[in-house]
Design a protein around this motif. Structure first.
Motif, short mmCIF file in Angstrom:
data_model
loop_
_atom_site.label_atom_id
_atom_site.label_comp_id
_atom_site.label_asym_id
_atom_site.label_seq_id
_atom_site.Cartn_x
_atom_site.Cartn_y
_atom_site.Cartn_z
N ALA A 246 86.32 18.39 74.16
CA ALA A 246 85.27 19.29 74.64
C ALA A 246 84.07 19.29 73.70
N HIS A 247 82.89 19.30 74.29
CA HIS A 247 81.63 19.39 73.57
C HIS A 247 80.81 20.53 74.18
N GLY A 248 80.23 21.37 73.37
CA GLY A 248 79.37 22.41 73.89
C GLY A 248 78.04 21.84 74.36
N PHE A 249 77.35 22.61 75.21
CA PHE A 249 76.03 22.15 75.68
C PHE A 249 75.18 23.34 76.10
N TRP A 250 73.88 23.09 76.18
CA TRP A 250 72.99 23.97 76.94
C TRP A 250 72.08 23.11 77.79
N ARG A 251 71.67 23.66 78.94
CA ARG A 251 70.85 22.94 79.92
C ARG A 251 69.61 23.74 80.22
N THR A 252 68.44 23.13 80.08
CA THR A 252 67.17 23.80 80.33
C THR A 252 66.84 23.81 81.82
N THR A 253 65.80 24.56 82.16
CA THR A 253 65.35 24.60 83.56
C THR A 253 64.83 23.24 84.02
N ALA A 254 64.44 22.38 83.07
CA ALA A 254 63.98 21.04 83.42
C ALA A 254 65.15 20.07 83.61
#
Length: 342
Positions: A246-254
């Motif tokens: 598992a790897h953490g992530f964040w995703r922008t509105t773009a």
């Protein structure tokens, strides 16, 4: 699929300057452990801006009970209408908004989804034609996001608006949707979550207007599981690589996905994000122990552990706008307990 098994898979802003006042004796970063009276297992799933935590616990007979814990430490047990009193029956509470409404499920001979107001009154949440309805998140307008099992044998997403109208949706071409807790419906009615299709796990974002964007993991063989959504429509969660790490992530509105890996960790899970962009989650070390972390809006990391945690470690689940964190730790006897990090 039984409700307990289902749950086991599982979370326009007010100005950031409106911070929750802490008692004079409390210091930022202090951790308080807690259990409702009679609990043998406690799972804390959500926290509102007043510092009130919501979740569920097992009693000695393995009956589920929902609970809230306010910032002063007062715990209220929640048993929804129709909740059974037999083993693996009862009530699970999953989300609380800033008004004090709690959503969850009571299950006994039947499964009943509910919205409980601050005075303790219950109202039913039932998607028309649904066999079972599972609310997962409620915002301050009273909009509820979740999933439901349909008569066609599949599961779909739903949004219940503040006027009592249901909108249903399916991000994929086949139907299995789950919208998880941890701020997955934001203040404007945008919804984020996970759907399953053809053996894979994918993320989706549904705008307030109803348009749906789907996305996969940044690695071609990786499944992705969003677990949190901020009021700025930034999604966070984790994805699996080809080795099931598992790897953490964040995703922008773009649509840009950025990986967050804690240095030296075997696995990293991001669980929640607040309106200021502060994230929380946990990483698993080489011994299999979980450790909590906070990543601020500037990228600075702070690590923490509940002082009573055993080999199972510390696992944050939710964060409010002032940075207070609710979660669960596993004690020396492999039992789960709740914590509040101030």
């Amino acid at each position: 699929m039984t409700f307990p098994a289902f749950v086991s898979r599982f979370v326009a802003a007010i100005a950031v300057c409106l911070m929750v006042a802490l008692p004079a004796s409390a210091k930022k970063g202090d951790i308080l452990s807690f259990d409702p009276p009679g609990s043998i297992t406690t799972v804390a799933l959500g926290i509102n801006d007043a510092g009130t935590i919501v979740g569920w616990y097992w009693d000695a007979q393995y009956v589920y009970h929902g609970f809230t814990r306010d910032i002063a430490g007062n715990i209220t047990s929640i048993d929804g209408p129709g909740a059974g009193s037999q083993k693996f029956q009862g009530t699970i509470a999953v989300s609380i908004n800033n008004v004090g409404h709690v959503v969850g499920n009571a299950f006994g001979t039947v499964n009943a989804a509910f919205d409980r107001d601050p005075q303790g009154n219950f109202s039913s949440i039932t998607v028309p034609t649904a066999l079972q309805t599972y609310p997962f998140s409620i915002n301050d307008a009273g909009e509820v996001a979740g999933s439901y099992n349909s008569t066609d044998g599949n599961a779909y997403g739903f949004l219940l608006d503040s006027s009592g109208n249901y909108s249903t949706f399916n991000p994929g071409t086949a139907g299995h949707v789950i919208t998880v807790s941890n701020q997955q419906v934001d203040s404007s009615g945008q919804v984020g979550g996970t759907y399953y299709q053809d053996g894979g796990t994918y993320g989706f974002f549904r705008s307030a207007a109803g348009s749906i964007t789907t996305y996969g993991g940044p690695m071609s063989s990786g499944s992705i599981s969003p677990t949190g959504l901020s009021d700025k429509a930034i999604a966070v969660g984790y994805y699996l690589d080809a080795n099931s790490q598992a790897h953490g992530f964040w995703r922008t509105t773009a649509g840009i996905i950025t990986t967050l890996d804690i240095s030296g960790a075997n696995q990293t899970f991001v669980r929640a994000i607040n309106v200021g962009g502060v994230m929380t989650g946990y990483y698993v070390d080489s011994s299999g122990v979980g450790h909590g972390f906070v990543r601020d809006q500037f990228g600075n990391l702070t690590f923490f552990d509940d002082p009573n945690a055993g080999s199972g470690g510390t696992k944050p689940w939710a964060i409010n706008r002032s940075g207070q964190i609710a979660g669960t730790f596993i004690g020396p006897h492999a039992q789960e307990h709740g914590f509040l990090r101030k």
